[in-house]
Design a protein around this motif. Structure first.
Motif, short mmCIF file in Angstrom:
data_model
loop_
_atom_site.label_atom_id
_atom_site.label_comp_id
_atom_site.label_asym_id
_atom_site.label_seq_id
_atom_site.Cartn_x
_atom_site.Cartn_y
_atom_site.Cartn_z
N PHE A 79 -2.38 9.66 -7.24
CA PHE A 79 -3.63 9.22 -6.63
C PHE A 79 -4.67 10.36 -6.61
O PHE A 79 -4.44 11.42 -6.05
N GLU A 80 -5.80 10.07 -7.23
CA GLU A 80 -6.89 11.04 -7.21
C GLU A 80 -7.51 11.08 -5.81
O GLU A 80 -7.66 10.07 -5.16
N ALA A 81 -7.86 12.27 -5.38
CA ALA A 81 -8.56 12.40 -4.10
C ALA A 81 -10.07 12.28 -4.37
O ALA A 81 -10.56 12.75 -5.40
N PRO A 82 -10.85 11.66 -3.46
CA PRO A 82 -10.37 11.00 -2.24
C PRO A 82 -10.07 9.52 -2.48
O PRO A 82 -10.96 8.76 -2.87
N TRP A 83 -8.83 9.13 -2.31
CA TRP A 83 -8.42 7.73 -2.40
C TRP A 83 -8.15 7.25 -0.98
O TRP A 83 -7.44 7.92 -0.24
N PRO A 84 -8.70 6.12 -0.55
CA PRO A 84 -8.47 5.67 0.84
C PRO A 84 -6.98 5.60 1.15
O PRO A 84 -6.23 4.92 0.46
N SER A 85 -6.57 6.31 2.18
CA SER A 85 -5.13 6.39 2.46
C SER A 85 -4.87 6.76 3.91
O SER A 85 -5.65 7.50 4.53
N ALA A 86 -3.76 6.27 4.44
CA ALA A 86 -3.25 6.70 5.73
C ALA A 86 -2.30 7.88 5.57
O ALA A 86 -1.77 8.39 6.56
N HIS A 87 -2.06 8.28 4.31
CA HIS A 87 -1.22 9.45 4.01
C HIS A 87 0.12 9.39 4.74
O HIS A 87 0.53 10.32 5.43
N HIS A 108 0.87 -1.19 0.00
CA HIS A 108 0.00 0.00 0.00
C HIS A 108 0.90 1.24 0.00
O HIS A 108 1.06 1.92 1.02
N PHE A 109 1.47 1.53 -1.15
CA PHE A 109 2.48 2.57 -1.29
C PHE A 109 1.95 3.92 -0.81
O PHE A 109 0.87 4.35 -1.21
N ALA A 110 2.74 4.58 0.04
CA ALA A 110 2.44 5.91 0.57
C ALA A 110 1.21 5.92 1.46
O ALA A 110 0.75 6.99 1.89
N GLY A 111 0.66 4.74 1.76
CA GLY A 111 -0.55 4.64 2.57
C GLY A 111 -1.82 4.52 1.76
O GLY A 111 -2.91 4.40 2.32
N TYR A 112 -1.70 4.54 0.41
CA TYR A 112 -2.87 4.44 -0.48
C TYR A 112 -3.18 2.97 -0.74
O TYR A 112 -2.33 2.21 -1.18
N LEU A 113 -4.41 2.59 -0.47
CA LEU A 113 -4.78 1.18 -0.50
C LEU A 113 -4.96 0.66 -1.92
O LEU A 113 -5.61 1.31 -2.76
N ALA A 114 -4.41 -0.51 -2.18
CA ALA A 114 -4.65 -1.20 -3.45
C ALA A 114 -6.11 -1.63 -3.51
O ALA A 114 -6.79 -1.75 -2.49
N HIS A 115 -6.60 -1.87 -4.73
CA HIS A 115 -8.00 -2.26 -4.92
C HIS A 115 -8.20 -3.70 -4.45
O HIS A 115 -7.76 -4.64 -5.11
N ARG A 116 -8.90 -3.84 -3.34
CA ARG A 116 -9.03 -5.16 -2.72
C ARG A 116 -9.75 -6.17 -3.60
O ARG A 116 -9.26 -7.29 -3.80
#
Length: 378
Positions: free
Chosen positions: A276-284, A127-135
């Motif tokens: 990553f387009e916002a809003p993309w689920p992320s821990a940033h 999950h690069f940079a905190g952005y979640l891959a498509h489960r």
């Protein structure tokens, strides 16, 4: 210097560490167990296993799943080297997969499919940079190919759905992560049997720990499987318990700062691309940007440093590091390599304010303008 990452440590952490020292018990014990349960609750998991690092977590997962010599594991090259190293630790072969694009620098499903062979046994998603891959997409791929799905969630603690993709997920609490125990990691695994195998293997495969033997007053133990010394200690667990309480708030602060970055780039520096387009689920976890074509990145780094702003790069492609280049000299990943040439990581941590973000964007705009006259950068 405004740092790329900075841990938030204060009185709560001091008190937690002091309590451990005063207790006289510093090796794995009750606080480690409390931390495991608290971390599991945050992620709505049945349980977790605390370990010495995220690298240890990945190694233990692969070991417990039976991955070994002759097997191949799909991994991204846009990651920290530990992701690939863990595959070599169990005697398997990491197969490097390209990213999808600079806009979405996560592992490409198409390239993963193309690189599957009869020897492919697992895939490690990062999950690069905190952005979640498509489960859903990756779960479907894993089912169709008969692969074990593992998450490298070093960048994504505290996120809903993390730890639910496949067999297990590995987390990092290194000093630059969203929460820290200085060194340390954790594992969430779907199967209780898998968790217990991992729990045993982190401590030499022993049937009891030092704390258990003290409580039970029996000095004997057995060793039932090959294990390692990958334990977490009470000091780190105490830090983790203090930090875990603040993680949701810190992740929200990171989200707000990331939003400010995006808005200011659109206004002041539109030639800089934010993945990553916002809003993309992320821990940033980090703030990666892609510099305009033709930019000499080192000049930008130097100019920002003169203004008291640290930057870094995430990541040098693993397949281009000397060790892996020597192992797999034929590997080329054009999108990963191009992204890595132009990526720059800017400061992002909960100790920052929106004024700090403005300072960084203004400085970056000036650094780029020194090479490109006004209007020259498309």
């Amino acid at each position: 210097m405004l740092l790329v990452s900075e841990p938030v440590l204060g009185e709560d952490e001091k008190a937690a560490l002091s309590a451990v020292i005063e207790s006289g018990w510093v090796t794995m014990g009750d606080r480690v167990r409390d931390f495991e349960q608290a971390f599991a609750r945050m992620h709505e998991a049945e349980d977790s296993v605390a370990v010495g690092s995220c690298t240890a977590a990945l190694h233990l997962i692969l070991h417990a799943l039976g991955i070994g010599p002759g097997d191949e594991v799909l991994v991204p090259s846009l990651t920290f080297v530990a992701t690939a190293n863990s595959v070599l630790y169990v005697g398997a072969r990491p197969v490097f997969v390209d990213i999808g694009s600079a806009e979405v620098p996560l592992m490409s499903l198409d390239d993963a499919e193309a690189k599957c062979t009869s020897r492919t046994k697992a895939v490690i998603l990062v999950h690069f940079a905190g952005y979640l891959a498509h489960r859903d997409a990756w779960q479907s791929f894993a089912r169709r190919k008969g692969l074990l799905l593992i998450e490298d969630a070093a960048h994504a603690p505290g996120m809903p759905d993390v730890g639910t993709y496949g067999e297990a997920a590995a987390f990092s609490f290194y000093g630059n992560k969203n929460m820290t125990t200085a060194e340390g990691g954790a594992i969430i695994a779907r199967s209780r049997t898998l968790r217990e195998t991992i729990r045993s293997a982190r401590a030499h495969g022993m049937t009891s720990g030092t704390r258990q033997r003290l409580t039970n007053r029996r000095p004997d133990y057995d060793v039932t499987i090959l294990g390692f010394n990958y334990r977490m200690d009470e000091l780190r667990a105490a830090l983790g318990l203090a930090q875990l309480k603040k993680l949701p708030q810190w992740n929200d602060t990171r989200r707000r700062l990331s939003t400010s970055y995006r808005q200011l780039f659109a206004e002041q520096c539109p030639s800089v691309m934010v993945p990553f387009e916002a809003p993309w689920p992320s821990a940033h976890h980090i703030m990666p940007v892609v510099l305009p074509p033709g930019t000499i990145r080192q000049r930008v780094i130097d100019r920002l440093r003169k203004r008291g702003i640290q930057t870094t790069v995430h990541y040098p492609p693993v397949h281009r590091l000397t060790f892996y280049r020597d192992l797999y000299p034929e590997t080329t990943l054009s999108r990963t390599e191009d992204f890595a040439r132009h990526e720059l990581t800017l400061p992002l941590h909960p100790g920052m304010t929106t004024s700090d973000v403005e300072r960084v964007v203004t400085a970056l705009a000036a650094a780029l303008a020194a090479d490109y006259p006004v209007g020259a950068v498309a």
